[in-house]
Write a protein that holds these residues in place. Structure first.
Motif, PDB file in Angstrom:
ATOM      1  N   VAL A  27       0.827  -1.197   0.000  1.00  5.93           N
ATOM      2  CA  VAL A  27       0.000   0.000   0.000  1.00  5.93           C
ATOM      3  C   VAL A  27       0.866   1.254   0.000  1.00  5.93           C
ATOM      4  O   VAL A  27       0.649   2.153  -0.788  1.00  5.93           O
ATOM      5  N   LYS A  28       1.865   1.297   0.872  1.00 12.50           N
ATOM      6  CA  LYS A  28       2.739   2.472   0.962  1.00 12.50           C
ATOM      7  C   LYS A  28       4.184   2.024   1.162  1.00 12.50           C
ATOM      8  O   LYS A  28       4.433   0.975   1.740  1.00 12.50           O
TER       9      LYS A  28
ATOM     10  N   MET B 105       9.780  10.765   1.703  1.00  7.30           N
ATOM     11  CA  MET B 105       8.498  10.642   0.987  1.00  7.30           C
ATOM     12  C   MET B 105       7.782   9.366   1.371  1.00  7.30           C
ATOM     13  O   MET B 105       8.410   8.321   1.536  1.00  7.30           O
ATOM     14  N   GLU B 106       6.482   9.511   1.510  1.00  5.66           N
ATOM     15  CA  GLU B 106       5.587   8.369   1.631  1.00  5.66           C
ATOM     16  C   GLU B 106       4.938   8.211   0.260  1.00  5.66           C
ATOM     17  O   GLU B 106       4.329   9.157  -0.245  1.00  5.66           O
ATOM     18  N   ILE B 107       5.079   7.039  -0.353  1.00  5.68           N
ATOM     19  CA  ILE B 107       4.605   6.776  -1.706  1.00  5.68           C
ATOM     20  C   ILE B 107       3.442   5.790  -1.651  1.00  5.68           C
ATOM     21  O   ILE B 107       3.516   4.765  -0.970  1.00  5.68           O
ATOM     22  N   ASP B 108       2.374   6.085  -2.401  1.00  4.76           N
ATOM     23  CA  ASP B 108       1.216   5.190  -2.415  1.00  4.76           C
ATOM     24  C   ASP B 108       1.393   4.059  -3.438  1.00  4.76           C
ATOM     25  O   ASP B 108       2.404   3.997  -4.150  1.00  4.76           O
TER      26      ASP B 108
ATOM     27  N   ARG C  80       2.373  10.774  -1.192  1.00  2.31           N
ATOM     28  CA  ARG C  80       1.235  11.111  -0.330  1.00  2.31           C
ATOM     29  C   ARG C  80       1.647  12.159   0.701  1.00  2.31           C
ATOM     30  O   ARG C  80       0.885  13.051   1.018  1.00  2.31           O
ATOM     31  N   ARG C  81       2.844  11.985   1.238  1.00  2.00           N
ATOM     32  CA  ARG C  81       3.405  12.949   2.188  1.00  2.00           C
ATOM     33  C   ARG C  81       4.875  13.134   1.850  1.00  2.00           C
ATOM     34  O   ARG C  81       5.532  12.215   1.395  1.00  2.00           O
ATOM     35  N   GLN C  82       5.357  14.348   2.103  1.00  2.00           N
ATOM     36  CA  GLN C  82       6.740  14.697   1.759  1.00  2.00           C
ATOM     37  C   GLN C  82       7.292  15.653   2.795  1.00  2.00           C
ATOM     38  O   GLN C  82       6.599  16.583   3.216  1.00  2.00           O
ATOM     39  N   MET C  83       8.533  15.423   3.210  1.00  2.00           N
ATOM     40  CA  MET C  83       9.241  16.327   4.114  1.00  2.00           C
ATOM     41  C   MET C  83      10.547  16.731   3.456  1.00  2.00           C
ATOM     42  O   MET C  83      11.199  15.901   2.816  1.00  2.00           O
TER      43      MET C  83
ATOM     44  N   GLU D 156       8.597   2.543   7.774  1.00  2.00           N
ATOM     45  CA  GLU D 156       7.499   3.430   8.135  1.00  2.00           C
ATOM     46  C   GLU D 156       7.793   4.095   9.473  1.00  2.00           C
ATOM     47  O   GLU D 156       7.531   5.287   9.663  1.00  2.00           O
ATOM     48  N   ALA D 157       8.368   3.335  10.408  1.00  2.00           N
ATOM     49  CA  ALA D 157       8.680   3.875  11.738  1.00  2.00           C
ATOM     50  C   ALA D 157       9.648   5.046  11.652  1.00  2.00           C
ATOM     51  O   ALA D 157       9.468   6.060  12.337  1.00  2.00           O
ATOM     52  N   GLU D 158      10.674   4.934  10.816  1.00  2.00           N
ATOM     53  CA  GLU D 158      11.628   6.043  10.667  1.00  2.00           C
ATOM     54  C   GLU D 158      10.942   7.272  10.081  1.00  2.00           C
ATOM     55  O   GLU D 158      11.131   8.394  10.565  1.00  2.00           O
ATOM     56  N   PHE D 159      10.120   7.073   9.051  1.00  2.00           N
ATOM     57  CA  PHE D 159       9.396   8.191   8.452  1.00  2.00           C
ATOM     58  C   PHE D 159       8.508   8.864   9.488  1.00  2.00           C
ATOM     59  O   PHE D 159       8.530  10.086   9.652  1.00  2.00           O
TER      60      PHE D 159
END
Length: 100
Positions: free
Chosen positions: A7-8, A33-36, A42-45, A85-88
């Motif tokens: 999913v991500k 980046m979180e990629i769908d 989806r989200r970016q820092m 995901e935890a690091e993000f």
């Protein structure tokens, strides 16, 4: 494993070029980046050398500093930059963006 099978996914990489112009003094940056599943952000820092932090997501996709990546990514080109995901989430919840 292809991004389409999850999913991500989450990625982190350094950008060794400054923004230039009036933001040149910010220095280089690290992108998260979180990629769908469709290979879009989806989200970016963006965390800059001078300490400035920018966040983008569907509720805040653009501003005077920049924007959420709107290009489809090729997961084969960024595979080596994958993080957990935890690091993000740890970075997402511990940084305070200047653009929100």
């Amino acid at each position: 494993m292809s991004t389409l099978q999850k999913v991500k996914k989450y990625y982190k990489w350094s950008w060794d070029v400054s923004l230039g112009g009036k933001y040149d003094e910010w220095g280089t940056s690290t992108y998260f980046m979180e990629i769908d599943c469709n290979l879009y952000a989806r989200r970016q820092m963006e965390i800059y050398e001078n300490g400035n932090v920018l966040f983008y997501d569907k509720n805040h996709s653009a501003d005077d500093y920049g924007m959420l990546c709107d290009k489809k990514l090729d997961d084969k080109n960024i595979e080596e930059f994958e993080i957990s995901e935890a690091e993000f989430e740890q970075v997402w919840h511990s940084k305070t963006p200047i653009n929100k």
